[in-house]
Design an enzyme around this catalytic site. Sequence first.
Site, PDB file in Angstrom:
ATOM      1  N   ASP A  61      24.156 -27.894  10.401  1.00 34.99           N
ATOM      2  CA  ASP A  61      24.654 -27.989  11.774  1.00 34.99           C
ATOM      3  C   ASP A  61      24.840 -29.470  12.082  1.00 34.99           C
ATOM      4  O   ASP A  61      24.733 -30.310  11.179  1.00 34.99           O
ATOM      5  CB  ASP A  61      23.685 -27.296  12.751  1.00 34.99           C
ATOM      6  CG  ASP A  61      24.451 -26.678  13.928  1.00 34.99           C
ATOM      7  OD1 ASP A  61      24.967 -27.443  14.751  1.00 34.99           O
ATOM      8  OD2 ASP A  61      24.548 -25.435  13.993  1.00 34.99           O
ATOM      9  N   HIS A 111      30.013 -28.140  15.260  1.00 34.13           N
ATOM     10  CA  HIS A 111      28.673 -28.081  14.671  1.00 34.13           C
ATOM     11  C   HIS A 111      28.579 -28.866  13.363  1.00 34.13           C
ATOM     12  O   HIS A 111      27.924 -28.454  12.422  1.00 34.13           O
ATOM     13  CB  HIS A 111      28.222 -26.627  14.468  1.00 34.13           C
ATOM     14  CG  HIS A 111      27.932 -25.939  15.773  1.00 34.13           C
ATOM     15  ND1 HIS A 111      26.664 -25.898  16.317  1.00 34.13           N
ATOM     16  CD2 HIS A 111      28.750 -25.297  16.633  1.00 34.13           C
ATOM     17  CE1 HIS A 111      26.717 -25.241  17.473  1.00 34.13           C
ATOM     18  NE2 HIS A 111      27.973 -24.873  17.693  1.00 34.13           N
ATOM     19  N   GLU A 144      32.007 -22.497  18.936  1.00 32.42           N
ATOM     20  CA  GLU A 144      31.902 -23.516  19.993  1.00 32.42           C
ATOM     21  C   GLU A 144      32.674 -24.811  19.730  1.00 32.42           C
ATOM     22  O   GLU A 144      32.106 -25.900  19.696  1.00 32.42           O
ATOM     23  CB  GLU A 144      30.425 -23.853  20.252  1.00 32.42           C
ATOM     24  CG  GLU A 144      29.665 -22.674  20.795  1.00 32.42           C
ATOM     25  CD  GLU A 144      28.195 -22.987  21.050  1.00 32.42           C
ATOM     26  OE1 GLU A 144      27.715 -22.619  22.137  1.00 32.42           O
ATOM     27  OE2 GLU A 144      27.517 -23.572  20.183  1.00 32.42           O
TER      28      GLU A 144
END
Length: 633
Positions: free
Chosen positions: A292, A346, A417
Site C-alpha cells: 500500500d 495506494h 480510491e
Amino acid sequence: MKMMSWGDALWLGLTARFARVGRLRRAVLMLAAAACTAAAVLYWKQQTDDSANRPLHSMYSGIEPQWSWLCQHDRCERYQASDTTTLQSLQTCNMLCASTQLWPQPTGPVSLASAAVPVRSDRFSLKVVASPSRDVTKHLNEAFIVMQNHMRTLEHGVVGENRRSDIGPPRDVLVKVSVNGSGDPRMRLDTNESYKLALRPSGNSLVVDITAHSFCGARHGLETLLQVTWLDPYAGSLLILEAATVVDAPRFPYRGLLLDTARNFFPVSELLRTIDAMAANKLNTFHWHVSDSQSFPWKLDSAPQLAQHGAYGPGAVYTSDDVRTIVKYARIRGIRVLMEIDTPAHVGRAFGWGPEAGLGHLAHCIEAEPWSSYCGEPPCGQLNPRNPHIYDLLEHVYREIIQLTGVDDIFHLGGDEVSEQCWAKHFNDTDPMDLWMEFTRQAMHVLERANGGKAPELTLLWSSRLTRSPYLERLDPKRFGVQVWGASQWPESRAVLDAGFRSVISHVDAWYLDCGFGSWRDSSDGHCGPYRSWQQVYEHRPWATETPESAAWPVEGGAACQWTEQLGPGGLDARVWPRTAALAERLWADRAEGATADVYLRLDTQRARLVARGVRAAPLWPRWCSHNPHACL
Ligand SMILES: *[C@@H]1O[C@H](CO)[C@@H](O)[C@H](O)[C@H]1NC(C)=O
Ligand SMILES: *[C@@H]1O[C@H](CO)[C@@H](O)[C@H](O)[C@H]1NC(C)=O
Ligand SMILES: *[C@@H]1O[C@H](CO)[C@@H](O)[C@H](O)[C@H]1NC(C)=O
C-alpha cells in the site's frame, strides 16, 4: 439402547444424531429414564469403584477434576464430580451430546454416533484408493500428515503414562481416500469442493472412507475427520466418534480473508498460522493485500527496487522464497493465495525511484500534503498513467505473482480510491475518470500478456467510482468482477450486482474487522465504526433480499477484510478469530437462521480447536459459560 438407521448408517447399538440442510434436527434416542447418566454415552465400561475413575493426579498439577458434565436437554450441564457416579469431561460431553459440534455446519445429511473410542495419532494410516494424478496423491499424503500433526499437537504431553487404562486400547484407523475428478490439486474457480465422509467400526479398528471430486474436497473431509477427534483430558487420550457419515459441499465458491501487510508488517509465521486457521474453517482464499502507500514489503525478483524504496526496513521484507513457502503451505490446506498489489492509487515511496533510474515519474503525489486533498489517508501516491514504463513494470509484477502463486484463473488488480485531484493537478487536459478507465484497460492488457496471452477468468477490482454509473457501463462484466466493499445499503453496492458483475462481498458494515478502534490520525474521525461482532458477521446475508433481481446476482462469495492501520502481529489472532470463523460458516452453509444457541455451542468448540492449534482466538464469553451454557444462552 435403541437404534436408528439413516442412509448408509449401518452401525447398531448406538444412539445417533443427524442434522440436515436447514434447521438442525435432533434425533437423540436416549435411554428413557437413564438419559441423565453419562454412562449411556461413554463407550468404555465404568468402574464400580468411583475413585478408580479419577484420572492420575499428575495430569492436573495436584488438582483433581472438580466437575463432570452430563448431556441434558441437548446441552452439557456441569455437576460437582463428587455428586455424580461418572466423571465426564466437558469436551467429551459436548461431542456426544446433541449439537453436531462441526464447524462450518455441513450442508448435506449428517449422522454421528454418540459413542467414542480411543485413538492415537500414530495409529492413523492413509490409503489413497483412487487419485486422478500423481500430484493429487502427493497432496493427499501431505494433507494427511498435516492432519496427523494436529492430532499429535492435541495429545502432546498426555499420551503415555498419564493415559487412563480403563478406556481400552487405542484403535487403528484406516483412512481411505478416493478422488474422482480433477488432477489439478489447486483451488480453482471450477474446483468441486464437495466430499463425503463415512467412518465406521470394522472389527477392532475403524475405517474412514472419504470420497471427493478434487484434492480440495478430500482435504475438507480430513478437516471434518479432525473435528470428530478430540482430546479427553480426563481419559488422557484422543477419542473419536465411533461412526459418522457427512455429506457436504459449500454454498459459495469464494470464501476469503484479506490481510493487509502494508500498514503494519507481519512475519511469515503469522501468515502461516492465519492460513492454518483458515483451513480449519474451510475457507479457501487468502487475499494478501501485500502493499500500500505506507510500505511495500515484497522484494520481487523482477523489481527489487520496489521493496528497496518502499519497505519499512530490512526486517520487514518478504522474499520470493517466503512467498513460495506461504503458497505451498496454503495449497496443502486447500487455499489459494491471491496477492494484490493495489494500483493505481495506494502506492507510495516504492515507486519514487523513476527519475533517478531515467524512467521519469512512475508516480505522482507521493506523500503530498495536505494529504486530504490527494488521498483517503496519509501518505498519498498514485501511479503516473501516462508513463509507459509503468505498464512494463506492472507486467513484470503480474507475471511474478502468477508464477509464484500458481493462481491464473483469478487476479486482483486493486483499483481502489483513485484521487481525481491528484491526476487533475498533473494532467489538466483530460478528465481523470477517463485516465482511470484507460489505466484499467492498460493494466488488463498487460495482465493478459503476463498470463500467457489469456485474461484470467475473473479479474477483480475494488468497488469505487469506476464501478458506479456512468463508468460501470463501460466495464465488461465478462472480463471484470468487483469486490464490493461499500456499505450493504449503498445503492452502488447493489448496482454492481444488478449489472451482472461477478462479485465478492466485503461490506464495510459487516465484514470489516478493522472497524471500531477509534482514530489513528489526530485530524479526523476513526476510519470506521463500531466494532463488528461475530454475531453481526454471522448474520449478514446481503443476497437474501427476497427481491426478484437478487436471485440472479452472481455472488461468488465473500471475504472478511483485516486492514492493519491499528494492528500488529501480537494482536492478529484475537482480532481475526473467531469472527472470521463466523464468516466461514455463513459462506459455507448460509443457513437462514442467525446466531442461535446451537451456533454459540459449536463456535465455542471451534474456537477451542483453534486455540489448540496455536491460534490465540478471542473467547466468546467467560469460560464459565462454556462450563454452564444453559445459564448463558
Ligand atoms: C467418476 O465420476 C464420473 C462422473 O461423475 C463417473 O461417471 C465415474 O463412474 C466415476 N468413476 C469412479 C471410479 O467412481
Ligand atoms: C460437485 O459434485 C457433487 C457430487 O457429485 C455434485 O452434486 C455437485 O453438483 C457438484 N458441484 C459443482 C459446483 O459442480
Ligand atoms: C494546464 O497545465 C499547464 C502546465 O502546467 C498550464 O500551462 C495550463 O495553463 C493549464 N491549463 C489549464 C486549463 O489549467
